[in-house]
Design an enzyme around this catalytic site. Sequence first.
Site, PDB file in Angstrom:
ATOM      1  CB  ALA A 187      -0.880  -0.024   1.231  1.00 38.44           C
TER       2      ALA A 187
ATOM      3  N   GLY B  42       0.582  -4.920   0.966  1.00 39.51           N
ATOM      4  CA  GLY B  42      -0.623  -4.961   0.131  1.00 39.51           C
ATOM      5  C   GLY B  42      -0.391  -5.629  -1.216  1.00 39.51           C
TER       6      GLY B  42
ATOM      7  CD  GLU C 122      -2.307  -7.413   3.066  1.00 41.47           C
ATOM      8  OE1 GLU C 122      -1.933  -6.270   2.723  1.00 41.47           O
ATOM      9  OE2 GLU C 122      -2.868  -7.636   4.149  1.00 41.47           O
TER      10      GLU C 122
ATOM     11  CD  GLU D 153       1.768  -5.400   5.693  1.00 42.14           C
ATOM     12  OE1 GLU D 153       2.622  -6.285   5.935  1.00 42.14           O
ATOM     13  OE2 GLU D 153       0.926  -5.498   4.783  1.00 42.14           O
TER      14      GLU D 153
HETATM   15  C1  HXC Z   1       5.093   4.415  -1.252  1.00 40.78           C
HETATM   16  C2  HXC Z   1       7.012   3.452  -2.089  1.00 40.78           C
HETATM   17  C3  HXC Z   1       6.644   2.203  -1.523  1.00 40.78           C
HETATM   18  C4  HXC Z   1       5.408   2.111  -0.810  1.00 40.78           C
HETATM   19  C5  HXC Z   1       8.537   1.979  -2.531  1.00 40.78           C
HETATM   20  N1  HXC Z   1       8.173   3.257  -2.697  1.00 40.78           N
HETATM   21  N2  HXC Z   1       7.611   1.320  -1.833  1.00 40.78           N
HETATM   22  N3  HXC Z   1       6.245   4.541  -1.949  1.00 40.78           N
HETATM   23  N4  HXC Z   1       4.678   3.253  -0.680  1.00 40.78           N
HETATM   24  N5  HXC Z   1       4.955   0.988  -0.293  1.00 40.78           N
HETATM   25  C6  HXC Z   1       8.895   4.311  -3.398  1.00 40.78           C
HETATM   26  C7  HXC Z   1      10.115   4.775  -2.620  1.00 40.78           C
HETATM   27  O1  HXC Z   1       9.752   5.714  -1.644  1.00 40.78           O
HETATM   28  C8  HXC Z   1      10.960   5.374  -3.714  1.00 40.78           C
HETATM   29  O2  HXC Z   1      10.457   6.662  -4.037  1.00 40.78           O
HETATM   30  C9  HXC Z   1      10.664   4.476  -4.915  1.00 40.78           C
HETATM   31  O3  HXC Z   1       9.442   3.808  -4.617  1.00 40.78           O
HETATM   32  C10 HXC Z   1      11.737   3.411  -5.100  1.00 40.78           C
HETATM   33  O4  HXC Z   1      11.911   2.715  -3.880  1.00 40.78           O
HETATM   34  P1  HXC Z   1      13.328   2.487  -3.172  1.00 40.78           P
HETATM   35  O5  HXC Z   1      13.070   2.225  -1.758  1.00 40.78           O
HETATM   36  O6  HXC Z   1      14.250   3.607  -3.519  1.00 40.78           O
HETATM   37  O7  HXC Z   1      13.796   1.162  -3.955  1.00 40.78           O
HETATM   38  P2  HXC Z   1      14.771   0.020  -3.398  1.00 40.78           P
HETATM   39  O8  HXC Z   1      15.931   0.634  -2.656  1.00 40.78           O
HETATM   40  O9  HXC Z   1      15.051  -0.832  -4.562  1.00 40.78           O
HETATM   41  O10 HXC Z   1      13.933  -0.783  -2.319  1.00 40.78           O
HETATM   42  C11 HXC Z   1      12.797  -1.561  -2.723  1.00 40.78           C
HETATM   43  C12 HXC Z   1      11.927  -1.934  -1.478  1.00 40.78           C
HETATM   44  C13 HXC Z   1      11.614  -0.654  -0.659  1.00 40.78           C
HETATM   45  C14 HXC Z   1      12.730  -2.934  -0.617  1.00 40.78           C
HETATM   46  C15 HXC Z   1      10.684  -2.619  -2.005  1.00 40.78           C
HETATM   47  O11 HXC Z   1      11.099   0.322  -1.578  1.00 40.78           O
HETATM   48  C16 HXC Z   1      10.633  -0.875   0.421  1.00 40.78           C
HETATM   49  O12 HXC Z   1      10.973  -1.414   1.476  1.00 40.78           O
HETATM   50  N6  HXC Z   1       9.383  -0.422   0.205  1.00 40.78           N
HETATM   51  C17 HXC Z   1       8.337  -0.481   1.218  1.00 40.78           C
HETATM   52  C18 HXC Z   1       7.817  -1.888   1.358  1.00 40.78           C
HETATM   53  C19 HXC Z   1       6.728  -1.964   2.431  1.00 40.78           C
HETATM   54  O13 HXC Z   1       6.983  -1.701   3.608  1.00 40.78           O
HETATM   55  N7  HXC Z   1       5.507  -2.329   2.039  1.00 40.78           N
HETATM   56  C20 HXC Z   1       4.397  -2.441   2.929  1.00 40.78           C
HETATM   57  C21 HXC Z   1       3.625  -1.174   2.896  1.00 40.78           C
HETATM   58  S1  HXC Z   1       2.314  -1.179   4.093  1.00 40.78           S
HETATM   59  P3  HXC Z   1      11.410   7.966  -4.024  1.00 40.78           P
HETATM   60  O14 HXC Z   1      10.445   9.066  -4.294  1.00 40.78           O
HETATM   61  O15 HXC Z   1      12.053   7.992  -2.701  1.00 40.78           O
HETATM   62  O16 HXC Z   1      12.361   7.684  -5.140  1.00 40.78           O
HETATM   63  C22 HXC Z   1       1.107  -2.072   3.436  1.00 40.78           C
HETATM   64  C23 HXC Z   1      -0.115  -2.209   4.297  1.00 40.78           C
HETATM   65  C24 HXC Z   1      -1.228  -2.893   3.556  1.00 40.78           C
HETATM   66  O17 HXC Z   1       1.200  -2.563   2.367  1.00 40.78           O
HETATM   67  C25 HXC Z   1      -2.417  -3.103   4.392  1.00 40.78           C
HETATM   68  C26 HXC Z   1      -3.314  -1.993   4.621  1.00 40.78           C
HETATM   69  C27 HXC Z   1      -3.316  -0.843   3.726  1.00 40.78           C
END
Ligand code: HXC
Length: 257
Positions: free
Chosen positions: A65, A108, A111, A131
């Site tokens: 998400a 998400g 999911e 998360e």
């Molecule tokens: C918003 C995101 C994002 C996310 C990545 N980006 N994931 N933006 N929401 N979930 C954005 C980053 O901010 C970045 O933008 C760009 O995408 C590239 O990501 P990087 O982190 O620079 O890439 P990398 O170093 O290759 O790392 C990849 C990654 C990392 C390991 C996947 O991006 C990451 O850990 N993302 C978050 C994963 C996460 O926690 N997902 C769960 C979300 S909560 P900029 O602008 O900085 O370049 C969820 C809850 C669901 O899903 C249930 C209820 C809603």
Amino acid sequence: MAYENIIVETRGAVGLIRLNRPQALNALNSALLGDLNIALGAFDADGRIGAIVITGSEKAFAAGADIKEMQSLDFVDAYMEDFIGDWEKVPRIRKPIIAAVAGYALGGGCELAMMCDFIIAAKTAKFGQPEITLGVMPGMGGTQRLARFIGKAKAMDLCLTGRMMDADEAERCGLVARVVPSQDLLEEAIKAAEKIASFSQPVVMMTKETVNRAYETTLAEGLRFERRLFHSMFALEDQKEGMAAFTGKRTPSFKNR
Ligand code: HXC
């Protein structure tokens, strides 16, 4: 219909949806969800479409998400708006959906893949529910579907540690139906969808509905449901055609009736 966050195409009887927010690794924001729901609804209503494939990019199916969209949310807003309630529409699509996953399927994203009917993964796929690292837990079915699909031990491991699992581990534990070389992912998913679309549509849809019952009810109820729908299939022209084609040693021509 023009979409901002997804690319929609048809390949014969297959509806193909590509998640397309490359700048955010296909993070699932509400605009993308809105697009996805409209596209899925349109394919579901289109008699020419027999199966659907959802995919992302080489790097990410979806990295979760959209954290930036969620960051400032408070409890009352989340509750009153029923934040992410619209995700319930995806599992209500009646035609089969295959998730073709390469790269990250996190939070998400994992999911969403689990809301599809099965997952075909590229060797590069990485699944996880991170998360907990953000101070929350899965909210789109992660705790429930994962526990049912891969069992308590792995579900707890993923949800409590936030670690990622690769494609081979995901296949071993039953999250993924098949793992294929990355360059073949889309072709394999479309081939599977074409196969499904070649069968009788009502039978395909009833089969999906019936397998899903296994996750919602007792074994006795599920078996009763299966038997009733199985009996009802003898009212279909497609049953007569399928069995006549077998005995006549020819290819069946289903009419979806
Ligand atoms: C918003 C995101 C994002 C996310 C990545 N980006 N994931 N933006 N929401 N979930 C954005 C980053 O901010 C970045 O933008 C760009 O995408 C590239 O990501 P990087 O982190 O620079 O890439 P990398 O170093 O290759 O790392 C990849 C990654 C990392 C390991 C996947 O991006 C990451 O850990 N993302 C978050 C994963 C996460 O926690 N997902 C769960 C979300 S909560 P900029 O602008 O900085 O370049 C969820 C809850 C669901 O899903 C249930 C209820 C809603």
